[in-house]
Design an enzyme around this catalytic site. Structure first.
Site, short mmCIF file in Angstrom:
data_model
loop_
_atom_site.label_atom_id
_atom_site.label_comp_id
_atom_site.label_asym_id
_atom_site.label_seq_id
_atom_site.Cartn_x
_atom_site.Cartn_y
_atom_site.Cartn_z
N ASN A 156 59.64 125.66 35.71
CA ASN A 156 58.29 126.29 35.00
C ASN A 156 58.75 127.23 33.79
O ASN A 156 58.99 128.27 34.18
CB ASN A 156 57.47 126.83 35.95
CG ASN A 156 55.90 127.33 35.32
OD1 ASN A 156 55.69 127.09 34.16
ND2 ASN A 156 54.95 127.53 36.19
N CYS A 188 50.13 130.09 31.45
CA CYS A 188 50.77 128.72 31.35
C CYS A 188 49.75 127.90 30.39
O CYS A 188 50.16 126.50 30.26
CB CYS A 188 50.82 127.89 32.70
SG CYS A 188 52.17 128.80 33.75
N HIS A 192 51.10 120.41 32.32
CA HIS A 192 51.84 121.58 32.57
C HIS A 192 52.93 121.47 33.79
O HIS A 192 52.47 120.91 34.74
CB HIS A 192 51.00 122.85 32.88
CG HIS A 192 51.85 124.02 33.33
ND1 HIS A 192 52.77 124.69 32.44
CD2 HIS A 192 51.64 124.95 34.47
CE1 HIS A 192 53.46 125.57 33.13
NE2 HIS A 192 52.59 125.72 34.34
#
Ligand code: UT7
Length: 332
Positions: A287, A116, A257
């Protein structure tokens, strides 16, 4: 980072597949509910690529969108950095496959793996090439096909992830004030046990046994990752701000994020940020790993929340554990 020459983000382009997978759809596959997913994560739906499409296809669309918005010929890109943990294949790199799809023979490139944090890490690497005067047009792409490594029998992970891609162009700054100011990155390898994909690599090569045991899927212990992310998003943000004699109140926009709305809101609260200083768009995409931050950039731009000269903080935490932050003044 002390720039030899200041570097700006000149444009953003993104792509998400058309196919939508809603919480309701997932509740027919695993024992979950729209209420649980929304309450615990903030996600309503995510996008999933069609069969036969992969990370390089989404990356291609994102780069084409970026180039169209800037009226830039893809052939003018000098370096492509692709952040991904879901490459089309182990090798060649997704950057090579992307170069071929874009039909740009004189561009070189490589992949960067930081889960990520892949986009923020790649941004700092790409910026270093421009700052050093080695390249003048670097494209950084975050692209992940999480649906290819998510176990749709595991309700703890399959509800979180989605597919998508985003790209930015890095160039020498036109106005040296509006540039990438700094980066602060960390790695804590002790966190690797909490979020990983055990098989398919050199340690556990693919075999009937690994497939049978579903080891080619994302495995996550949600709680330790959640705790680490909430603590580190704040801590790393404070470090980069303090290094630059700034406070959270100086930030125009936090582009975090997008893993969990509770992590983002917790971070914003701890930093004392108002709601209008934070971008949350994971309800639409889930995500998307390396793509979340450019997707957040694009939405912020579309909503008129990013203006020339704005101080922007990027912050991410991911598998590794990796921690990545970047501070910039928006250039357009
Ligand atoms: O981007 C990479 C970094 N990743 C992250 O930042 C993710 C960080 N972690 C999280 O976001 C959260 O930990 C999750 C969203 C993954 C899980 O939320 P949680 O509030 O931490 O739930 P939990 O894992 O503690 O599970 C609570 C309960 C359990 O049931 P019991 O044991 O209390 O009966 C789970 O089995 O919720 C259950 N559960 C679910 N129930 C309905 C777990 N997943 C689901 C689900 N639907 N999808």
């Amino acid at each position: 980072m002390k720039s030899v020459r200041p570097v700006q983000v000149s444009g953003v382009g993104c792509y998400v597949p058309e196919r939508v997978l809603t919480n309701h759809d997932l509740s027919k596959i695993v024992d979950t509910s729209d209420e649980w997913i929304l309450q615990r994560t903030g996600i309503s739906e995510r996008r999933i690529v069609d069969k036969g499409k992969a990370t390089s296809d989404m990356a291609e669309q994102a780069v084409r969108c970026l180039c169209a918005s800037l009226q830039l010929d893809p052939g003018e890109i000098e370096l492509l950095i692709v952040a991904t943990v879901t490459p089309d294949m182990f090798f060649p790199s997704t950057a090579c496959l992307l170069q071929e799809k874009l039909n740009i023979r004189h561009t070189w490139g490589f992949d960067l793996s930081a889960a990520c944090c892949g986009f923020v890490y790649s941004l700092s690497v790409g910026a270093a090439f421009v700052a050093a005067g080695l390249h003048s047009r670097v494209v950084v792409v975050g692209s992940d096909t999480m649906s290819s490594i998510v176990d749709y029998q595991d309700r703890a992970t399959c509800v979180i992830f989605g597919d998508g891609a985003g790209a930015v162009l890095l160039e020498p700054a036109e106005n040296p004030e509006n540039c990438l100011i700094d980066f602060h990155h960390e790695v804590d390898g002790s966190g690797g046990v909490h979020l990983n994909m055990p098989a398919g690599g050199s340690l556990l090569p693919s075999s009937c046994e690994t497939v049978k045991n579903r080891l080619h899927y994302v495995k996550q212990e949600g709680q330790p990752v959640f705790k680490f992310a909430t603590r580190k998003m704040e801590e790393a943000s404070r470090i980069i701000l303090r290094k630059n004699n700034l406070t959270p109140q100086d930030i125009c926009l936090l582009l975090p994020h997008q893993a969990n709305a509770r992590i983002i809101r917790g971070t914003a609260d701890r930093l004392g940020l108002r709601e209008d200083q934070v971008v949350i768009n994971l309800h639409k995409y889930g995500n998307t790993t390396a793509a979340t931050i450019p997707l957040a950039m694009q939405d912020a731009l579309a909503e008129g929340r990013l203006k020339e000269g704005d101080l922007v903080l990027l912050a991410s935490v991911g598998a590794g554990f990796t921690v990545g932050t970047a501070l910039l003044r928006w250039a357009f």
